[in-house]
Design a protein around this motif. Structure first.
Motif, PDB file in Angstrom:
ATOM      1  N   THR A  83       0.861  -1.163   0.000  1.00  0.00           N
ATOM      2  CA  THR A  83       0.000   0.000   0.000  1.00  0.00           C
ATOM      3  C   THR A  83       0.904   1.222   0.000  1.00  0.00           C
ATOM      4  OG1 THR A  83      -1.719  -1.132   1.224  1.00  0.00           O
ATOM      5  CG2 THR A  83      -1.766   1.274   1.272  1.00  0.00           C
ATOM      6  N   GLN A  84       0.612   2.146  -0.890  1.00  0.00           N
ATOM      7  CA  GLN A  84       1.476   3.302  -1.047  1.00  0.00           C
ATOM      8  C   GLN A  84       0.687   4.569  -0.821  1.00  0.00           C
ATOM      9  OE1 GLN A  84       4.336   2.425  -4.397  1.00  0.00           O
ATOM     10  NE2 GLN A  84       2.844   0.788  -4.585  1.00  0.00           N
ATOM     11  N   GLN A  85       1.375   5.593  -0.409  1.00  0.00           N
ATOM     12  CA  GLN A  85       0.732   6.845  -0.060  1.00  0.00           C
ATOM     13  C   GLN A  85       1.361   7.990  -0.843  1.00  0.00           C
ATOM     14  OE1 GLN A  85      -0.048   7.642   4.134  1.00  0.00           O
ATOM     15  NE2 GLN A  85       1.057   9.543   3.868  1.00  0.00           N
ATOM     16  N   VAL A  86       0.508   8.850  -1.366  1.00  0.00           N
ATOM     17  CA  VAL A  86       0.946  10.051  -2.057  1.00  0.00           C
ATOM     18  C   VAL A  86       0.324  11.231  -1.322  1.00  0.00           C
ATOM     19  CG1 VAL A  86       0.897  11.338  -4.223  1.00  0.00           C
ATOM     20  CG2 VAL A  86       1.063   8.838  -4.272  1.00  0.00           C
ATOM     21  N   SER A  87       1.147  12.206  -0.985  1.00  0.00           N
ATOM     22  CA  SER A  87       0.664  13.413  -0.322  1.00  0.00           C
ATOM     23  C   SER A  87       0.765  14.583  -1.284  1.00  0.00           C
ATOM     24  CB  SER A  87       1.498  13.730   0.920  1.00  0.00           C
ATOM     25  OG  SER A  87       1.361  12.699   1.866  1.00  0.00           O
ATOM     26  N   ILE A  88      -0.305  15.361  -1.343  1.00  0.00           N
ATOM     27  CA  ILE A  88      -0.326  16.571  -2.168  1.00  0.00           C
ATOM     28  C   ILE A  88      -0.662  17.719  -1.238  1.00  0.00           C
ATOM     29  CG2 ILE A  88      -1.430  17.790  -4.060  1.00  0.00           C
ATOM     30  CD1 ILE A  88      -2.215  15.098  -5.237  1.00  0.00           C
ATOM     31  N   SER A  89       0.149  18.768  -1.299  1.00  0.00           N
ATOM     32  CA  SER A  89      -0.079  19.920  -0.453  1.00  0.00           C
ATOM     33  C   SER A  89       0.137  21.171  -1.282  1.00  0.00           C
ATOM     34  CB  SER A  89       0.906  19.893   0.716  1.00  0.00           C
ATOM     35  OG  SER A  89       0.676  20.982   1.573  1.00  0.00           O
ATOM     36  N   GLY A  90      -0.717  22.153  -1.085  1.00  0.00           N
ATOM     37  CA  GLY A  90      -0.569  23.384  -1.837  1.00  0.00           C
ATOM     38  C   GLY A  90      -1.168  24.562  -1.113  1.00  0.00           C
ATOM     39  N   PRO A  91      -0.880  25.760  -1.628  1.00  0.00           N
ATOM     40  CA  PRO A  91      -1.386  26.978  -0.997  1.00  0.00           C
ATOM     41  C   PRO A  91      -2.863  27.204  -1.315  1.00  0.00           C
ATOM     42  CG  PRO A  91      -0.180  27.532  -2.984  1.00  0.00           C
ATOM     43  CD  PRO A  91      -0.040  26.037  -2.785  1.00  0.00           C
ATOM     44  N   ALA A  92      -3.482  28.081  -0.557  1.00  0.00           N
ATOM     45  CA  ALA A  92      -4.897  28.410  -0.751  1.00  0.00           C
ATOM     46  C   ALA A  92      -5.165  28.853  -2.190  1.00  0.00           C
ATOM     47  CB  ALA A  92      -5.318  29.504   0.234  1.00  0.00           C
ATOM     48  N   GLU A  93      -4.199  29.532  -2.819  1.00  0.00           N
ATOM     49  CA  GLU A  93      -4.386  30.013  -4.195  1.00  0.00           C
ATOM     50  C   GLU A  93      -4.610  28.865  -5.175  1.00  0.00           C
ATOM     51  OE1 GLU A  93      -1.281  31.005  -2.498  1.00  0.00           O
ATOM     52  OE2 GLU A  93      -2.589  32.494  -1.575  1.00  0.00           O
ATOM     53  N   ASP A  94      -4.123  27.658  -4.857  1.00  0.00           N
ATOM     54  CA  ASP A  94      -4.308  26.490  -5.714  1.00  0.00           C
ATOM     55  C   ASP A  94      -5.455  25.610  -5.233  1.00  0.00           C
ATOM     56  OD1 ASP A  94      -2.213  27.193  -7.410  1.00  0.00           O
ATOM     57  OD2 ASP A  94      -0.728  26.149  -6.186  1.00  0.00           O
ATOM     58  N   GLY A  95      -6.275  26.131  -4.339  1.00  0.00           N
ATOM     59  CA  GLY A  95      -7.359  25.355  -3.751  1.00  0.00           C
ATOM     60  C   GLY A  95      -8.334  24.796  -4.767  1.00  0.00           C
ATOM     61  N   ASP A  96      -8.698  25.578  -5.790  1.00  0.00           N
ATOM     62  CA  ASP A  96      -9.648  25.080  -6.793  1.00  0.00           C
ATOM     63  C   ASP A  96      -9.080  23.881  -7.542  1.00  0.00           C
ATOM     64  OD1 ASP A  96     -11.484  27.019  -6.072  1.00  0.00           O
ATOM     65  OD2 ASP A  96     -11.015  28.347  -7.768  1.00  0.00           O
ATOM     66  N   THR A  97      -7.803  23.959  -7.915  1.00  0.00           N
ATOM     67  CA  THR A  97      -7.153  22.842  -8.609  1.00  0.00           C
ATOM     68  C   THR A  97      -7.093  21.616  -7.707  1.00  0.00           C
ATOM     69  OG1 THR A  97      -5.830  24.311  -9.992  1.00  0.00           O
ATOM     70  CG2 THR A  97      -5.009  22.058  -9.699  1.00  0.00           C
ATOM     71  N   LEU A  98      -6.682  21.805  -6.462  1.00  0.00           N
ATOM     72  CA  LEU A  98      -6.561  20.682  -5.537  1.00  0.00           C
ATOM     73  C   LEU A  98      -7.915  20.061  -5.222  1.00  0.00           C
ATOM     74  CD1 LEU A  98      -3.815  22.192  -3.229  1.00  0.00           C
ATOM     75  CD2 LEU A  98      -3.540  20.276  -4.823  1.00  0.00           C
ATOM     76  N   ARG A  99      -8.948  20.879  -5.123  1.00  0.00           N
ATOM     77  CA  ARG A  99     -10.296  20.334  -4.893  1.00  0.00           C
ATOM     78  C   ARG A  99     -10.778  19.540  -6.106  1.00  0.00           C
ATOM     79  NH1 ARG A  99     -10.256  25.029  -2.008  1.00  0.00           N
ATOM     80  NH2 ARG A  99     -10.873  24.818   0.176  1.00  0.00           N
ATOM     81  N   ALA A 100     -10.450  20.004  -7.301  1.00  0.00           N
ATOM     82  CA  ALA A 100     -10.818  19.262  -8.518  1.00  0.00           C
ATOM     83  C   ALA A 100     -10.071  17.931  -8.570  1.00  0.00           C
ATOM     84  CB  ALA A 100     -10.521  20.097  -9.759  1.00  0.00           C
ATOM     85  N   TRP A 101      -8.787  17.928  -8.188  1.00  0.00           N
ATOM     86  CA  TRP A 101      -8.029  16.678  -8.148  1.00  0.00           C
ATOM     87  C   TRP A 101      -8.654  15.733  -7.127  1.00  0.00           C
ATOM     88  CZ3 TRP A 101      -2.157  18.313  -8.186  1.00  0.00           C
ATOM     89  CH2 TRP A 101      -1.850  18.885  -9.431  1.00  0.00           C
ATOM     90  N   TRP A 102      -9.018  16.253  -5.965  1.00  0.00           N
ATOM     91  CA  TRP A 102      -9.661  15.437  -4.925  1.00  0.00           C
ATOM     92  C   TRP A 102     -10.930  14.803  -5.481  1.00  0.00           C
ATOM     93  CZ3 TRP A 102      -8.928  13.430  -0.169  1.00  0.00           C
ATOM     94  CH2 TRP A 102     -10.053  12.968   0.516  1.00  0.00           C
ATOM     95  N   ALA A 103     -11.744  15.595  -6.149  1.00  0.00           N
ATOM     96  CA  ALA A 103     -13.005  15.085  -6.700  1.00  0.00           C
ATOM     97  C   ALA A 103     -12.732  13.958  -7.697  1.00  0.00           C
ATOM     98  CB  ALA A 103     -13.790  16.214  -7.367  1.00  0.00           C
ATOM     99  N   GLY A 104     -11.742  14.131  -8.554  1.00  0.00           N
ATOM    100  CA  GLY A 104     -11.409  13.084  -9.526  1.00  0.00           C
ATOM    101  C   GLY A 104     -10.874  11.827  -8.867  1.00  0.00           C
TER     102      GLY A 104
END
Length: 146
Positions: A83-104
């Motif tokens: 089992t492998q883990q990937v962490s993605i972290s970004g600033p509030a300015e990239d929140g829309d992109t990160l939320r879209a990635w989460w949804a996908g």
């Protein structure tokens, strides 16, 4: 000097499908090399075991700082993919992109912790995707807000 870390994920026969899924979610350019493409001993062993079309190496280049790599773990190599883990972290300015990635990534996933405001002021979520990879997504809070 800028240093970039790139997660490398392994599967058993699902690498191409998983990496194509990640490309559909994250975007970017995907390159894939199979054992057959590489020739030599590894391809011969993989071919003998019916794994010649499995992925020997793949790379999904999403941006200058986001690179996801992966491969299939062939039968002739000892051990099992873990089992492998990937962490993605970004600033509030990239929140829309990160939320879209989460949804996908959530498609077909088991969500362990919904992406939501966290006590430390960021938005945070955890899930295990349909390919068995654990993802942690953290979006920095804007001025202390998640």
């Amino acid at each position: 000097m800028a240093i970039h870390l790139a997660p490398y994920v392994n599967w058993r026969g699902q690498a191409r499908e998983a990496m194509e899924f990640y490309q559909s979610v994250l975007g970017g350019e995907l390159s894939v090399m199979t054992f057959a493409d590489m020739g030599g001993t590894a391809a011969g062993v993989a071919e003998a075991e019916g794994e010649a079309d499995w992925v020997m190496h793949s790379a999904l280049s999403v941006s200058d700082s986001v690179l996801l790599m992966g491969a299939d773990h062939p039968s002739h190599v000892p051990g099992e993919p873990q089992t492998q883990q990937v962490s993605i972290s970004g600033p509030a300015e990239d929140g829309d992109t990160l939320r879209a990635w989460w949804a996908g990534l959530s498609e077909g996933a088991t969500v362990h912790e919904p992406l939501a405001p966290a006590p430390w002021g960021d938005s945070f979520g955890m899930l295990r995707d349909k390919y068995g990879v654990d993802w942690l997504v953290n979006i920095a809070g804007a001025r202390g807000e998640g």
